[in-house]
Design a protein around this motif. Structure first.
Motif, PDB file in Angstrom:
ATOM      1  N   TYR A  53       7.361   2.128   2.813  1.00 50.31           N
ATOM      2  CA  TYR A  53       7.567   3.533   3.166  1.00 50.31           C
ATOM      3  C   TYR A  53       9.046   3.892   3.053  1.00 50.31           C
ATOM      4  N   LEU A  54       9.919   3.024   3.558  1.00 43.05           N
ATOM      5  CA  LEU A  54      11.355   3.291   3.488  1.00 43.05           C
ATOM      6  C   LEU A  54      11.831   3.358   2.035  1.00 43.05           C
ATOM      7  N   SER A  63       2.470  -4.630  -6.696  1.00 45.23           N
ATOM      8  CA  SER A  63       3.577  -4.317  -5.798  1.00 45.23           C
ATOM      9  C   SER A  63       4.695  -3.568  -6.519  1.00 45.23           C
ATOM     10  N   GLY A  64       5.203  -2.532  -5.846  1.00 47.48           N
ATOM     11  CA  GLY A  64       6.382  -1.824  -6.331  1.00 47.48           C
ATOM     12  C   GLY A  64       7.602  -2.101  -5.479  1.00 47.48           C
ATOM     13  N   LEU A 116       0.833  -1.209   0.000  1.00 44.25           N
ATOM     14  CA  LEU A 116       0.000   0.000   0.000  1.00 44.25           C
ATOM     15  C   LEU A 116       0.865   1.256   0.000  1.00 44.25           C
ATOM     16  N   ALA A 117       1.975   1.220   0.711  1.00 44.11           N
ATOM     17  CA  ALA A 117       2.873   2.378   0.759  1.00 44.11           C
ATOM     18  C   ALA A 117       3.702   2.518  -0.505  1.00 44.11           C
ATOM     19  N   CYS A 118       3.872   1.418  -1.255  1.00 50.17           N
ATOM     20  CA  CYS A 118       4.790   1.434  -2.398  1.00 50.17           C
ATOM     21  C   CYS A 118       4.221   0.626  -3.567  1.00 50.17           C
ATOM     22  N   PRO A 119       3.099   1.071  -4.144  1.00 53.35           N
ATOM     23  CA  PRO A 119       2.554   0.346  -5.294  1.00 53.35           C
ATOM     24  C   PRO A 119       3.253   0.748  -6.588  1.00 53.35           C
ATOM     25  N   ALA A 120       3.341  -0.199  -7.517  1.00 56.80           N
ATOM     26  CA  ALA A 120       3.856   0.124  -8.846  1.00 56.80           C
ATOM     27  C   ALA A 120       2.752   0.697  -9.721  1.00 56.80           C
ATOM     28  N   LEU A 159      -2.753   8.648  -4.454  1.00 52.30           N
ATOM     29  CA  LEU A 159      -3.081   7.616  -3.472  1.00 52.30           C
ATOM     30  C   LEU A 159      -1.985   7.558  -2.427  1.00 52.30           C
ATOM     31  N   ARG A 160      -2.387   7.505  -1.162  1.00 49.88           N
ATOM     32  CA  ARG A 160      -1.414   7.365  -0.078  1.00 49.88           C
ATOM     33  C   ARG A 160      -1.990   6.464   1.014  1.00 49.88           C
TER      34      ARG A 160
END
Length: 227
Positions: A143-144, A70-71, A13-17, A37-38
């Motif tokens: 997030y990181l 997923s990213g 959710l924090a890092c989607p592609a 989106l966040r």
């Protein structure tokens, strides 16, 4: 999977592609390239124009289905085959004004009914909402990764100043600087100067336990301009 499902789901959710959005009664929402989106403490939150269909869907409390690719990791990482599916009810939120251009936008939250984590081989696992919404999951791998990418995209000059300050390298000798790793314990910088390539780890004075602490440590112990 190598991580607890809730942790992995929050990281996606924090890092989607990429994201696909379908909203009942508002078919044009999925074509709106202006949506942001966040992750707002586990609640997927969209940013949209006040006149958009997403804003209207939020006002009417429409049902929505969101599928995230997923990213996480590099482009060839197996984790890029993961997906996150979220369903729930949209709710209009606050108005927010952009500090750069002054544009006024609406927040629209997706109040979740269920969350499903999927893998490339077709395996799907439902993630309990209580676990997914846990407050201690906000500072996650996704997030990181996004913070690292932001630093490299927007703060290269600041990173160069960090290298110059910590290694004594004259700024005019630096050809390139990148942040190659970021964890709750510190950061790793790589740079190229006239002597070749170099790498150095910079450890925080204490581990970051929250997103807010990470921001403070980055600004205090790396560079004040990093956001």
């Amino acid at each position: 999977m190598s991580e607890v499902d809730a942790q992995l789901a929050r990281s996606i959710l924090a890092c989607p592609a990429s994201a696909e959005v379908a909203v009942e009664g508002f078919p044009a929402v999925g074509c709106d390239s202006d949506l942001g989106l966040r992750d707002e403490d586990g609640t997927p939150t969209f940013s949209c124009r006040t006149t958009s269909e997403m804003a209207e869907a939020g006002r009417t409390g429409s049902q929505a289905l969101v599928t995230l690719a997923s990213g996480l990791g590099p482009a060839d990482s197996p984790e890029r085959g993961l997906t996150l599916t979220l369903t729930g009810t949209l709710a209009i939120g606050t108005l927010d004004s952009c500090t750069c251009c002054g544009e006024v936008r609406h927040d629209v939250a997706l109040h979740l009914d269920f969350v499903v984590l999927g893998s490339a081989d077709g395996d799907q696992r439902r993630v309990p909402l209580a676990a997914f919404l846990a407050t201690d999951l906000k500072l996650n791998r996704g997030y990181l990764q996004r913070a690292l990418e932001h630093a490299n995209d927007c703060h290269r000059d600041d990173l160069g100043q960090v290298v110059a300050r910590t290694t004594g390298t004259p700024p005019e000798h630096l050809l390139d600087v990148v942040l190659t790793d970021l964890t709750t314990h510190g950061a790793e910088l790589s740079w190229i100067d006239r002597q070749g390539g170099h790498r150095a780890a910079l450890w925080f004075s204490r581990p970051a336990r929250t997103v807010e602490e990470l921001g403070v440590l980055l600004r205090k112990e790396l560079h004040a301009g990093i956001c």
